[in-house]
Scaffold this active site. Structure first.
Site, PDB file in Angstrom:
ATOM      1  N   LYS A  71      30.870  40.575  50.123  1.00  0.00           N
ATOM      2  CA  LYS A  71      30.379  40.518  48.741  1.00  0.00           C
ATOM      3  C   LYS A  71      29.284  39.463  48.698  1.00  0.00           C
ATOM      4  CE  LYS A  71      31.939  39.952  43.931  1.00  0.00           C
ATOM      5  NZ  LYS A  71      33.079  39.798  43.024  1.00  0.00           N
ATOM      6  N   SER A 146      33.999  43.092  39.156  1.00  0.00           N
ATOM      7  CA  SER A 146      32.641  42.838  39.597  1.00  0.00           C
ATOM      8  C   SER A 146      32.384  43.171  41.066  1.00  0.00           C
ATOM      9  CB  SER A 146      32.310  41.359  39.377  1.00  0.00           C
ATOM     10  OG  SER A 146      33.102  40.549  40.245  1.00  0.00           O
ATOM     11  N   SER A 170      38.538  41.464  39.397  1.00  0.00           N
ATOM     12  CA  SER A 170      37.386  42.041  40.099  1.00  0.00           C
ATOM     13  C   SER A 170      37.644  42.610  41.476  1.00  0.00           C
ATOM     14  CB  SER A 170      36.282  41.002  40.231  1.00  0.00           C
ATOM     15  OG  SER A 170      35.585  40.939  39.028  1.00  0.00           O
TER      16      SER A 170
HETATM   17  N1  GLN Z   1      35.922  41.494  34.282  1.00  0.00           N
HETATM   18  C1  GLN Z   1      36.262  40.107  34.293  1.00  0.00           C
HETATM   19  C2  GLN Z   1      35.082  39.293  33.805  1.00  0.00           C
HETATM   20  O1  GLN Z   1      34.116  39.865  33.470  1.00  0.00           O
HETATM   21  C3  GLN Z   1      36.723  39.680  35.642  1.00  0.00           C
HETATM   22  C4  GLN Z   1      35.623  39.417  36.595  1.00  0.00           C
HETATM   23  C5  GLN Z   1      36.111  38.898  37.908  1.00  0.00           C
HETATM   24  O2  GLN Z   1      37.291  39.009  38.241  1.00  0.00           O
HETATM   25  N2  GLN Z   1      35.205  38.291  38.646  1.00  0.00           N
HETATM   26  O3  GLN Z   1      35.140  38.107  33.748  1.00  0.00           O
END
Ligand code: GLN
Length: 479
Positions: A71, A146, A170
């Site tokens: 990532k 994400s 995410s």
């Molecule tokens: N969807 C969540 C956010 O927007 C989680 C994102 C994540 O786990 N990095 O914060």
């Protein structure tokens, strides 16, 4: 070959049926062939670094010569690391994140860096400064976020494994939407050193792969105490023993009937119930538990995570780090304003404003402190639940992958995290594994374990994967 698990790939390497350079080039070719369709990758290596190839050939253990994708928030020495942001578009780190060093030392070969929501904020991968990622099961749909680039890449088998990170869901949510397995270990298990920070008390690195066994093999090499991360846990070396048989006799699995009822998509509900039936058929006992404060989790998270993000992102000021506006500035504040308006996308700006507001005097007690209290209550709820059960099995996402552009307001996107955020707030290990698809689209089941018991969730998932093949299904266009 692209559907073989890591153990099989390792055997083929050992028997010299294929060399690690050949294996890497099979996957690199797939990266080049399919990335124009998916936009899952932000960087693809021209070739495998010869230094890495040497380490790979001499590394002991099951990961030697296995290709992977990181990532793009893990710092990689001399390889661009953007965190999906224009702010870091030209950043080339002079060092490797601890996770990257561990996996390099284990002999893994980095093929590419995966697209992601900007600074890991988002649930759809539409917030990347470098364009949204497509879901390999249906290009009209999002891969989740994400870590959507990592998830789409593994689902389309651009690599057998990808690293990812999870702050509020995410890893689990994109894994569910792309039909792969993804685990977030307990907070503190995987070093955050060199991982671009979003919300430091929640961020945790993890891994995505086809099966729970593959995830576990990679996780074992990632998890270790690191004195460069003050929240890293000193624990005995973690060892993975893959279960040899599918019996779950004696396993107490906690379920939350209220969460299943909240599933408005009947196909997801049916596939969740069918997965629970399979666990019972394997010998598990289902026990109803409750997390009475979990309904407040989304509200608390969207105070706490932006608050921490507003502090973490203060370092991007155009002087010490990243993008600097080329426009003429009146003074230093004007330069900050222009730099940060150009460098950060809308969602990131919204979080910085929300977080700064929640931490400001007058609001701090009413919002930030209240959210911390809710976080504590949710941890207590889990403690109570785990006094009755060994593992919990709950939904991951209330929906299958949605269409690009379908969730245009922030709040409906935030609601997509309702089932993943509670375990994040409590810092517990959790994973998503593929279960019966709904209308041809992947669905996941979430397993949550007690602190530092990654083993129970991985072995439960592995046993489920001994009797099902949902995790092996691949999107037809990428065979
Ligand atoms: N969807 C969540 C956010 O927007 C989680 C994102 C994540 O786990 N990095 O914060």
């Amino acid at each position: 070959m692209i559907n073989l698990g890591l153990r099989h790939l390792q055997q083929s390497l050992q028997k010299q049926q294929i060399s690690s350079a050949e294996l890497a080039s099979v996957y690199l070719d797939r990266c080049r062939q399919f990335n124009p369709t998916l936009n899952a990758l932000l960087y693809i290596a021209d070739d495998i670094n010869p230094e890495q190839l040497l380490t790979a050939q001499s590394a002991p253990g099951p990961l030697a010569g296995i290709p992977l994708i990181h990532k793009d928030l893990f710092s990689t020495r001399q390889v661009p690391t953007t965190a999906g942001s224009r702010m870091l578009a030209n950043y080339v780190p002079p060092f490797d994140a601890t996770v990257v060093s561990h996996l390099n030392n284990a002999g893994m070969l980095t093929l590419a860096k995966a697209n992601m929501d900007e600074f890991a904020m988002g649930s759809s991968n539409e917030y990347s400064a470098f364009g949204s990622v497509k879901n390999p099961w249906d290009l009209q749909r999002v891969p989740g976020g994400s870590s959507g680039g990592s998830a789409a890449a593994v689902a389309a088998r651009l690599a057998p494994v990808a690293t990812a990170s999870d702050t509020g869901g995410s890893i689990r949510q994109p894994a569910a939407m792309c039909g792969i397995t993804g685990i977030k270990p307990s907070y503190g298990r995987v070093s955050r050193f060199g991982m671009v920070a979003f919300a430091s008390s929640l961020d945790q690195g993890g891994v995505m792969a086809v099966s729970a066994d593959d995830c576990a093999l990679v996780l074992a090499a990632m998890m270790a105490y690191d004195d460069k991360d003050s929240t890293s846990i000193k624990a005995d070396a973690w060892q993975w023993q893959a279960p040899q048989e599918a019996s779950m006799q004696g396993l107490k699995v906690g379920i939350i009937p209220g969460w299943i009822e909240q599933l408005k998509d009947n196909d997801i509900k049916q596939s969740t119930l069918a997965a629970l039936d399979t666990l019972v058929a394997q010998g598990a006992q289902l026990i109803e538990v409750d997390l009475p404060h979990a309904e407040l989790a989304v509200a608390a998270y969207y105070i706490l995570a932006p608050a921490e993000a507003s502090a973490n992102l203060a370092r991007f000021d155009g002087i010490r780090f990243g993008h600097q506006s080329a426009a003429k500035s009146l003074d230093i504040n004007d330069m900050y304003r222009k730099t940060r308006s150009e460098g950060f996308g809308h969602e990131v700006q919204r979080r910085i404003m929300l977080g700064t507001w929640a931490l400001s005097s007058g609001y701090y007690d009413d919002y930030y402190c209240q959210a911390q209290r809710i976080r504590r209550l949710i941890s207590e709820d889990f403690k109570q639940a785990f006094s009755q059960v060994d593992v919990m099995a709950v939904p991951v996402s209330p929906e299958v992958a949605f269409k690009h552009g379908e969730k245009s307001d922030g709040v409906s996107m935030y609601q997509a995290d309702q089932f993943t955020i509670p375990a994040s707030l409590a810092g517990l290990p959790c994973l998503s594994m593929p279960i019966q698809p709904a209308r041809g689209l992947p669905v996941g089941l979430q397993l949550i374990g007690p602190y530092f018991d990654e083993h129970v969730i991985l072995s439960t998932a592995s046993k489920y994967q001994l009797v099902t093949d949902y995790h092996q299904q691949m999107p037809g266009a990428f065979l």
